[in-house]
Design an enzyme around this catalytic site. Structure first.
Site, PDB file in Angstrom:
ATOM      1  N   HIS A   1     -22.285  48.342 -23.224  1.00 50.06           N
ATOM      2  CA  HIS A   1     -22.189  49.772 -23.549  1.00 50.06           C
ATOM      3  C   HIS A   1     -20.965  50.428 -22.925  1.00 50.06           C
ATOM      4  O   HIS A   1     -20.515  51.468 -23.397  1.00 50.06           O
ATOM      5  CB  HIS A   1     -23.418  50.516 -23.023  1.00 50.06           C
ATOM      6  CG  HIS A   1     -24.573  50.560 -23.966  1.00 50.06           C
ATOM      7  ND1 HIS A   1     -24.433  50.887 -25.294  1.00 50.06           N
ATOM      8  CD2 HIS A   1     -25.893  50.338 -23.773  1.00 50.06           C
ATOM      9  CE1 HIS A   1     -25.639  50.865 -25.874  1.00 50.06           C
ATOM     10  NE2 HIS A   1     -26.537  50.528 -24.975  1.00 50.06           N
TER      11      HIS A   1
ATOM     12  N   HIS B   1     -26.526  43.956 -21.630  1.00 50.32           N
ATOM     13  CA  HIS B   1     -26.630  45.047 -22.604  1.00 50.32           C
ATOM     14  C   HIS B   1     -25.917  46.298 -22.083  1.00 50.32           C
ATOM     15  O   HIS B   1     -25.086  46.894 -22.774  1.00 50.32           O
ATOM     16  CB  HIS B   1     -28.120  45.318 -22.862  1.00 50.32           C
ATOM     17  CG  HIS B   1     -28.386  46.414 -23.841  1.00 50.32           C
ATOM     18  ND1 HIS B   1     -28.746  46.158 -25.136  1.00 50.32           N
ATOM     19  CD2 HIS B   1     -28.349  47.763 -23.719  1.00 50.32           C
ATOM     20  CE1 HIS B   1     -28.922  47.301 -25.772  1.00 50.32           C
ATOM     21  NE2 HIS B   1     -28.694  48.301 -24.925  1.00 50.32           N
ATOM     22  N   GLU B   2     -26.223  46.680 -20.854  1.00 49.95           N
ATOM     23  CA  GLU B   2     -25.662  47.921 -20.316  1.00 49.95           C
ATOM     24  C   GLU B   2     -24.155  47.804 -20.082  1.00 49.95           C
ATOM     25  O   GLU B   2     -23.420  48.767 -20.278  1.00 49.95           O
ATOM     26  CB  GLU B   2     -26.369  48.317 -19.012  1.00 49.95           C
ATOM     27  CG  GLU B   2     -27.888  48.497 -19.141  1.00 49.95           C
ATOM     28  CD  GLU B   2     -28.295  49.420 -20.281  1.00 49.95           C
ATOM     29  OE1 GLU B   2     -27.566  50.393 -20.562  1.00 49.95           O
ATOM     30  OE2 GLU B   2     -29.347  49.167 -20.907  1.00 49.95           O
TER      31      GLU B   2
ATOM     32  N   GLU C   1     -26.323  50.915 -29.984  1.00 51.75           N
ATOM     33  CA  GLU C   1     -27.423  50.027 -29.602  1.00 51.75           C
ATOM     34  C   GLU C   1     -27.395  48.686 -30.330  1.00 51.75           C
ATOM     35  O   GLU C   1     -27.715  47.653 -29.743  1.00 51.75           O
ATOM     36  CB  GLU C   1     -28.764  50.731 -29.805  1.00 51.75           C
ATOM     37  CG  GLU C   1     -28.927  51.991 -28.953  1.00 51.75           C
ATOM     38  CD  GLU C   1     -28.742  51.730 -27.463  1.00 51.75           C
ATOM     39  OE1 GLU C   1     -28.752  50.559 -27.037  1.00 51.75           O
ATOM     40  OE2 GLU C   1     -28.560  52.717 -26.719  1.00 51.75           O
TER      41      GLU C   1
ATOM     42  N   GLY D   1     -35.611  51.024 -19.937  1.00 53.44           N
ATOM     43  CA  GLY D   1     -35.307  49.779 -19.241  1.00 53.44           C
ATOM     44  C   GLY D   1     -34.122  49.981 -18.324  1.00 53.44           C
ATOM     45  O   GLY D   1     -34.117  49.566 -17.169  1.00 53.44           O
ATOM     46  N   ALA D   2     -33.096  50.669 -18.836  1.00 52.16           N
ATOM     47  CA  ALA D   2     -31.877  50.935 -18.085  1.00 52.16           C
ATOM     48  C   ALA D   2     -31.062  51.953 -18.866  1.00 52.16           C
ATOM     49  O   ALA D   2     -31.353  52.214 -20.023  1.00 52.16           O
ATOM     50  CB  ALA D   2     -31.061  49.654 -17.902  1.00 52.16           C
ATOM     51  N   MET D   3     -30.061  52.540 -18.198  1.00 52.99           N
ATOM     52  CA  MET D   3     -29.226  53.540 -18.870  1.00 52.99           C
ATOM     53  C   MET D   3     -27.775  53.338 -18.480  1.00 52.99           C
ATOM     54  O   MET D   3     -27.445  53.229 -17.304  1.00 52.99           O
ATOM     55  CB  MET D   3     -29.716  54.946 -18.491  1.00 52.99           C
ATOM     56  CG  MET D   3     -28.851  56.075 -19.034  1.00 52.99           C
ATOM     57  SD  MET D   3     -28.812  56.080 -20.851  1.00 52.99           S
ATOM     58  CE  MET D   3     -27.176  56.754 -21.135  1.00 52.99           C
ATOM     59  N   GLU D   4     -26.916  53.313 -19.508  1.00 56.07           N
ATOM     60  CA  GLU D   4     -25.532  52.864 -19.327  1.00 56.07           C
ATOM     61  C   GLU D   4     -24.561  53.910 -18.802  1.00 56.07           C
ATOM     62  O   GLU D   4     -23.354  53.778 -19.030  1.00 56.07           O
ATOM     63  CB  GLU D   4     -25.023  52.353 -20.676  1.00 56.07           C
ATOM     64  CG  GLU D   4     -24.812  53.429 -21.771  1.00 56.07           C
ATOM     65  CD  GLU D   4     -25.982  53.585 -22.737  1.00 56.07           C
ATOM     66  OE1 GLU D   4     -27.114  53.202 -22.359  1.00 56.07           O
ATOM     67  OE2 GLU D   4     -25.765  54.095 -23.840  1.00 56.07           O
TER      68      GLU D   4
HETATM   69 ZN   LIG Z   1     -28.583  50.329 -25.078  1.00 55.92          ZN
END
Ligand SMILES: [Zn+2]
Length: 1006
Positions: free
Chosen positions: A468, A464-465, A487, A429-432
């Site tokens: 993180h 969410h990201e 997470e 979905g996405a990466m932090e």
């Molecule tokens: Zn995450």
């Protein structure tokens, strides 16, 4: 050789029952020391004598024995009650605590919340255990059971035939990287790159070897410097993706050294490492770009490195590019230098923070940004140029959330810039990545006319990201076994921050995800939140709903239990400050949160063992007895566990008085535990308890919050699966549904009924399928008919109607089908001037795809539409076709990756599997193409988990069980050991069992 354990009781599950018994009581039983938690005396009334609350921490099997003995053998070491009375306000939300009002303000909906900490220890559990897992006695004695440090390691062979000097999955701890200087030269014409990595290290223990990670890199030159510089030979062991440098002289602790490696490699064709991606621009030209995705184990595919989260270091990155491209990395760019070959080299500031390798990122592309200053940070959102107009919402949302987190954590985001980038090909979905968060286009871009539901998704992912950047980036788990620290926290903070910053985005739907985590955790194949991880597949498998949703749930439960509004927040601020820039494990978190209350004691029972408790309520007059046992769907002697949890129980009744014990006046009609579904457990109320709740709801739905109603629905379905309530009782509770008005209970009920409907459908139980369909349309018919088809602003109304209309149309309800067809026709004929409300697009496209002609129209739209969220809904529509040729075509197209991006294949497969025609094709497709699938998606990854689950979870016959088992056991090291395979087999067996038991019931009651 003996191993003593009383903490890790989960180990029992690995042993057959008879072995457990044989190993018991060979020595004096030892008593587990569970100290009574220090509680704030003002808030606590400790009265175990007068308490009528008895917790029998006994499993089913123990109850076979004499009841008296069980009770006397149970030692209640402590029990405390904290009373809190609060009026229930439907606007309040469990992620953000409400200060309790002093008295009941609304007598008609009175609520008492009582938190009870159960500390129970049963003498039969306090035993000394011996067991010898794989241990053999030899002359040398028993080898240590720790498999990662065998007595005599067997060294593998390097690629050049020499012995590789390291025999473990984890790297040695003798040297530590301090800084990486990375120079990268990507060639987007040939899809290759060259690089130079200069690693400065400090020696922690005397050593003659340096071992680090490298995967698919062709190392062309290696030099090493400790004092004098000289060439060295690099050995490679490809199986573990490790390289080693063997030194002639031992380095001493405290020395520092520098390793320089030159290498070349291909840009990856999958979605990890340094990979190539492309998109078609407005003029129809293909534009190529390169981006990175390193979590969890792929930084080693872009540069040689110590690729474990605990090896934090600083990074200085230089990348060359063509003049019409730009580059991005974690830090701001400091300079650009023209190179003799006509390219330009961009250099980024050295990272101001120590960072784990999986958070490093760089991109070479022609994206365009929009930017804004938020306190000390420049926030930018990047997209391909033609989607720039879709980036405003993300910039605004990210800015607000950054401000919120800066003040919530009382620690400012530490970098000068924060980029959010939408990448055309992106699997997760996405990466932090620190300072350079990467997204799918669907999770970052929002069209001007997007519905609030689409904004909710984008805001959730950004929240969410961003979380993180503190949980994960600033403080990082030491190893992947504690991935939940990243997470679970980010998921928790995502809901919490959204509720605070964007209350209109109303995210009660998070309850539905938590129900799915309970369902997974009810299987024997589940795992503890914090669990051992010893190979790459197991690392990948940690990315599942246990780490995310269960992790978030237990944090929410803890927040509800801790007294005072700020205690939880103060604890996490202290944790972040204490461990800033460092690595932690689960105990570090619990210790930070332990101020007045002994959090560790309680929370370890939730993180160190798999599963969750079933709390059974029984009332006799005013006396309420609660018992707990492990809620395990596959429950037999082989899987028996004596797990116990410290459960912070909350409850609500129809009486406003605030009893200090669970001794209720007889006039109390009903009692509901797990107030607002903040606890991670299931409750059984017994026949009378369920009947009372059903009566209460039938006369007034509002006596319980929608989270409570949804959790009742989830729990009763789960109990029916466990065999504790009959399906008749389930249907009985659902009778109140005609009065239901909120999305969460309706969605959960439809979802549960749909699971059964699909099982019946796939078994071709045609008469039951027809009756089930009739039942759903009868029970929800008036709700379905009440839904509108125009634009709708409220998120909860959108959620409600998309669930109801989705069901109605999938069951071919006449009115629904006609409305959907009309909307599609209007949309198609308007040539882009009219639109379908965002929350109805899925329903409309799915209906359209069932007609031969409209399927082709939809395919044409899919290929031309730019807005990714809409495109994805079209794809799900296309994949829902019942035409066999089209099903096969769409599966193949997803794997090819031209018309349909391969990143969408898991979605295509799960959609195809829902239909009767599709699910057998999908299973064949997966078997035939397994090797290509695991080339695209790593073994154990969330994508593979999704594929296996959707393809197998509707099988319910022995023949299918045999086929699935046969296929996966033939795979050997190509994935046979995955947890999701165990989960699939267990699910099929449970389906089989449920069918055998309930088909006659359904005949009778539907
Ligand atoms: Zn995450």
């Amino acid at each position: 050789c003996r191993r003593f354990t009383n903490r890790k009781l989960k180990k029992l599950t690995n042993l057959p029952r008879n072995m457990i018994e044989n190993s018991m009581f060979e020595e004096e039983p030892d008593v587990v020391d569970l100290t009574f938690p220090a509680l704030d005396p003002d808030e606590v009334v400790y009265e175990p004598r007068s308490s009528r609350l008895l917790v029998r921490g006994l499993g089913e099997n123990d109850m076979d024995e004499d009841d008296e003995d069980c009770e006397s053998s149970a030692r209640l070491l402590g029990m405390s009650f904290m009373n809190r009375s609060s009026a229930h306000r439907s606007s309040s939300f469990p992620y953000t605590r409400q200060a309790p009002p002093r008295s009941c303000s609304r007598p008609s909906a009175r609520t008492t919340v009582v938190c009870v900490l159960f500390l129970v220890i049963v003498a039969s559990m306090t035993m000394v255990l011996y067991f010898l897992p794989g241990c053999t006695f030899t002359k040398a004695g028993c080898r240590k059971t720790n498999k990662t440090t065998p007595f005599e390691p067997v060294y593998p062979l390097s690629t050049n035939g020499k012995l590789f000097p390291w025999a473990q999955f984890r790297l040695p701890r003798s040297v530590r990287p301090v800084n990486y200087d990375l120079t990268l030269n990507p060639d987007l014409n040939n899809m290759t790159f060259t690089g130079r990595t200069v690693i400065t290290m400090s020696v922690l223990h005397n050593t003659k070897i340096i071992v680090l990670h490298s995967a698919h890199l062709n190392i062309t030159k290696a030099t090493f410097k400790v004092g004098l510089e000289g060439d060295v030979t690099v050995l490679e062991y490809q199986t573990r993706q490790q390289i080693a440098v063997q030194l002639s002289e031992e380095m001493k602790a405290g020395q520092s050294c520098v390793l320089t490696l030159d290498y070349s490699a291909s840009l990856s064709h999958t979605y990890d490492g340094f990979y190539n991606s492309s998109y078609i621009d407005k003029e129809g030209n293909k534009r190529v770009l390169a981006a990175t995705q390193f979590e969890p184990l792929s930084a080693r595919k872009a540069f040689p490195c110590f690729d474990e989260p605990a090896f934090k270091a600083t990074f200085l990155i230089k990348i060359s590019r063509k003049s019409n491209y730009t580059t991005l990395s974690n830090m701001p760019q400091v300079k650009s230098t023209p190179l003799p070959n006509g390219l330009v080299q961009d250099e980024f500031e050295k990272t101001s923070v120590n960072m784990s390798t999986y958070l490093v990122a760089f991109i070479v592309a022609d994206f365009t940004p929009i930017s804004k200053n938020v306190s000390e940070t420049l926030v930018s959102v990047y997209s391909v140029p033609e989607k720039k107009e879709h980036t405003d919402y993300a910039l605004d949302t990210a800015s607000k959330l950054l401000e919120f987190y800066n003040s919530f954590f009382e620690i400012n985001y530490p970098l000068k810039k924060l980029d959010l980038v939408a990448i055309p090909d992106f699997l997760a979905g996405a990466m932090e990545n620190w300072g350079l968060i990467t997204f799918r286009e669907t999770t970052l871009l929002v069209g001007n006319q997007s519905s609030p539901l689409e904004k909710q998704l984008v805001a959730s992912v950004i929240a969410h990201e961003l979380a993180h950047q503190w949980f994960g980036n600033l403080v990082t788990m030491s190893w992947w076994n504690d991935l939940w620290l990243n997470e679970g926290f980010a998921t928790y903070m995502q809901y919490m921050s959204l509720q605070t910053v964007f209350p209109t985005l109303d995210i009660v739907s998070s309850n539905i995800l938590r129900f799915r985590a309970l369902d997974k955790d009810a299987l024997n194949s589940s795992h503890a939140v914090s669990t051992e991880v010893n190979n790459p597949e197991q690392v990948e498998e940690m990315f599942d709903s246990v780490s995310y949703e269960k992790g978030a749930s237990i944090l929410m439960m803890l927040n509800t239990w801790l007294p005072g509004k700020q205690q939880f927040r103060k604890g996490i601020i202290q944790y972040l400050k204490q461990f800033s820039g460092l690595n932690t494990d689960t105990d570090d978190l619990w210790n930070s949160l332990t101020q007045h209350h002994n959090v560790s004691e309680m929370m370890r029972s939730w993180t160190s063992q798999k599963g969750f408790p079933l709390v059974t309520v029984s009332r006799q007059g005013g006396q309420v007895t609660l018992t707990q046992e492990h809620f395990l769907l596959t429950s037999d002697k082989a899987t028996y566990t004596s797990s116990l949890w410290n459960i912070p129980v909350t409850y609500v009744t129809d009486n406003c008085k605030t009893p200090r014990t669970l001794e209720l006046p007889e006039s109390v009609k009903w009692l509901k535990l797990n107030y607002r579904n903040t606890g991670f457990y299931i409750v059984h109320y017994g026949d009378e308890g369920w009947a009372a709740l059903k009566d209460a709801l039938s006369s007034n739905v509002q006596v319980l919050t929608q989270e409570d109603r949804a959790s009742l629905i989830h729990n009763i379905f789960a109990l029916s699966r466990l065999g504790r309530v009959s399906f008749y009782q389930v249907l009985n509770l659902l009778k109140y549904m005609s009065n239901e008005t909120e999305s969460c209970p309706v969605t959960e009920a439809l979802l549960q009924l749909n699971v059964i409907y699909r099982l019946l459908d796939k078994r071709q139980e045609d008469s039951l399928v027809a009756r089930m369909k009739h039942y759903i349309l009868y029970r929800f018919g008036s709700l379905m008919d009440n839904q509108t088809w125009g634009e709708e602003e409220s998120v909860s109304k959108q959620e409600l109607r998309s669930a109801l209309l989705g069901s109605a149309c999938s069951l071919n309800q006449e009115n629904c089908i006609q409305q959907a067809k009309a909307l599609f026709k209007h949309y198609d004929e308007s040539n882009g001037t009219s639109r379908i409300p965002g929350d109805l697009q899925q329903v409309v496209f799915t209906v359209a795809a069932q007609s031969n002609e409209d399927w082709l129209t939809l395919l044409h739209m899919y290929q031309t539409v730019t807005y990714d969220a809409e495109k994805r809904k079209m794809l799900r529509g296309l994949a829902s076709t019942q035409d066999a040729r089209r099903i096969v075509w769409i599966l193949k197209a997803g794997l090819r990756g031209d018309i349909i991006q391969t990143q969408e294949l898991p979605l295509v497969i799960s959609t195809v599997c829902n239909g009767f025609a599709g699910y057998l094709f999908a299973w064949d497709f997966i078997q035939e193409n397994w090797d290509r699938l695991i080339e695209k998606f790593p073994i154990g990854s969330y994508a593979i988990q999704t594929i296996i689950k959707s393809a197998t979870s509707q099988f319910s016959t022995q023949a299918h069980l045999d086929r699935v088992q046969g296929f996966f056991s033939s795979l050997k090291e190509r994935g046979s050991q995955m947890r999701s395979v165990q989960e699939a087999l267990e699910t099929i067996r449970l389906n089989q069992r449920w069918m055998d038991k309930n088909l006659p019931t359904l005949q009778k009651w539907l």
